[in-house]
Design a protein around this motif. Structure first.
Motif, PDB file in Angstrom:
ATOM      1  N   CYS A 142       0.824  -1.253  -0.026  1.00 24.22           N
ATOM      2  CA  CYS A 142       0.112  -0.036   0.159  1.00 24.22           C
ATOM      3  C   CYS A 142       0.949   1.280  -0.096  1.00 24.22           C
ATOM      4  O   CYS A 142       2.089   1.178   0.508  1.00 24.22           O
ATOM      5  N   ASP A 173       0.406   3.612   1.856  1.00 29.08           N
ATOM      6  CA  ASP A 173       0.517   4.214   2.966  1.00 29.08           C
ATOM      7  C   ASP A 173       1.979   4.635   3.788  1.00 29.08           C
ATOM      8  O   ASP A 173       2.681   3.908   3.472  1.00 29.08           O
ATOM      9  N   HIS A 190      -1.973  -4.149   5.097  1.00 33.44           N
ATOM     10  CA  HIS A 190      -1.492  -3.513   6.573  1.00 33.44           C
ATOM     11  C   HIS A 190      -2.927  -3.167   7.307  1.00 33.44           C
ATOM     12  O   HIS A 190      -3.958  -3.123   6.681  1.00 33.44           O
ATOM     13  N   CYS A 205      -6.021  -0.148   6.684  1.00 34.50           N
ATOM     14  CA  CYS A 205      -5.932   0.491   5.624  1.00 34.50           C
ATOM     15  C   CYS A 205      -7.017   1.304   5.457  1.00 34.50           C
ATOM     16  O   CYS A 205      -8.018   0.803   5.117  1.00 34.50           O
ATOM     17  N   ARG A 206      -6.603   2.513   5.010  1.00 33.10           N
ATOM     18  CA  ARG A 206      -7.741   3.463   4.669  1.00 33.10           C
ATOM     19  C   ARG A 206      -8.584   3.291   3.302  1.00 33.10           C
ATOM     20  O   ARG A 206      -9.691   3.355   3.157  1.00 33.10           O
TER      21      ARG A 206
HETATM   22 ZN   LIG Z   1      -3.568   0.986   3.014  1.00 32.47          ZN
END
Ligand SMILES: [Zn+2]
Length: 193
Positions: free
Chosen positions: A50, A52, A103, A106-107
């Motif tokens: 990701c 992120d 993860h 995770c948004r």
């Molecule tokens: Zn994420």
């Protein structure tokens, strides 16, 4: 799939252990390494992670320059562009494993769980089947389960790509999925192999 865990996977697991235990060695991050790899790269693993900011592959696996071929996109999803990038390394750079890394919190996955996917439509489309599956199963922790299922589904998708499938058959590559815990720093393997 019945592939055994490879030595390359062990390298990542060992590096992650050092990171978790505050014993990172920060290898391959000096002038010598820069020079050694300036004309040729041979990353031993491909990480599909990701975007992120809290999940930086080289840091959490305690490796350095030239070690990982990294494809990062919100929600660690794989569309046609990501697949081409992954296959480039698999076919040309001799990487011997692909690790899809989801993860905690995770948004991108959470946006789909919450049905708030404005400005995230294309990514959400790829995450949706995993979220739906968990919503139907009435699990207690939909977000965490959907993140894990999404990583596993992306692993399955990779394994079905003809180029990767051929490399798996020739025992040149293994595909795994994992889940990163934000607080502990631990990478938990999700693949059953
Ligand atoms: Zn994420």
């Amino acid at each position: 799939m019945t592939t055994k865990k490879s030595k390359v996977l062990d390298l990542l697991i060992e590096g992650n252990k050092r990171f978790v235990n505050n014993k990172s060695e920060n290898p391959n991050r000096n002038e010598e390494r820069r020079k050694a790899i300036s004309s040729k790269q041979s990353p031993f693993a491909i990480i599909v992670g990701c975007s992120d900011s809290r999940v930086s592959p080289e840091i959490i696996f305690d490796v350095g320059l030239g070690d990982l071929f990294v494809v990062r996109v919100a929600g660690n999803v794989i569309g046609s562009i990501e697949l081409e990038s992954i296959e480039y390394s698999a076919l040309n750079l001799n990487s011997s494993i692909i690790l899809v890394l989801g993860h905690e919190n995770c948004r991108a996955v959470n946006a789909v769980v919450q049905n708030k996917t404005a400005n995230l439509e294309k990514i959400a489309e790829l995450i949706e089947p995993s979220v739906k599956k968990e919503q139907e199963s009435e699990t207690n922790n939909i977000l965490e389960q959907a993140i894990k299922t999404n990583a596993l589904n992306m692993k399955d998708l990779l394994e079905k790509s003809p180029n990767i499938e051929k490399l798996i058959q020739d025992k040149k590559i293994e595909v795994h999925a994992a889940y990163y815990n934000l607080k502990t720093g631990l990478v938990e393997l999700l693949s059953k192999d």
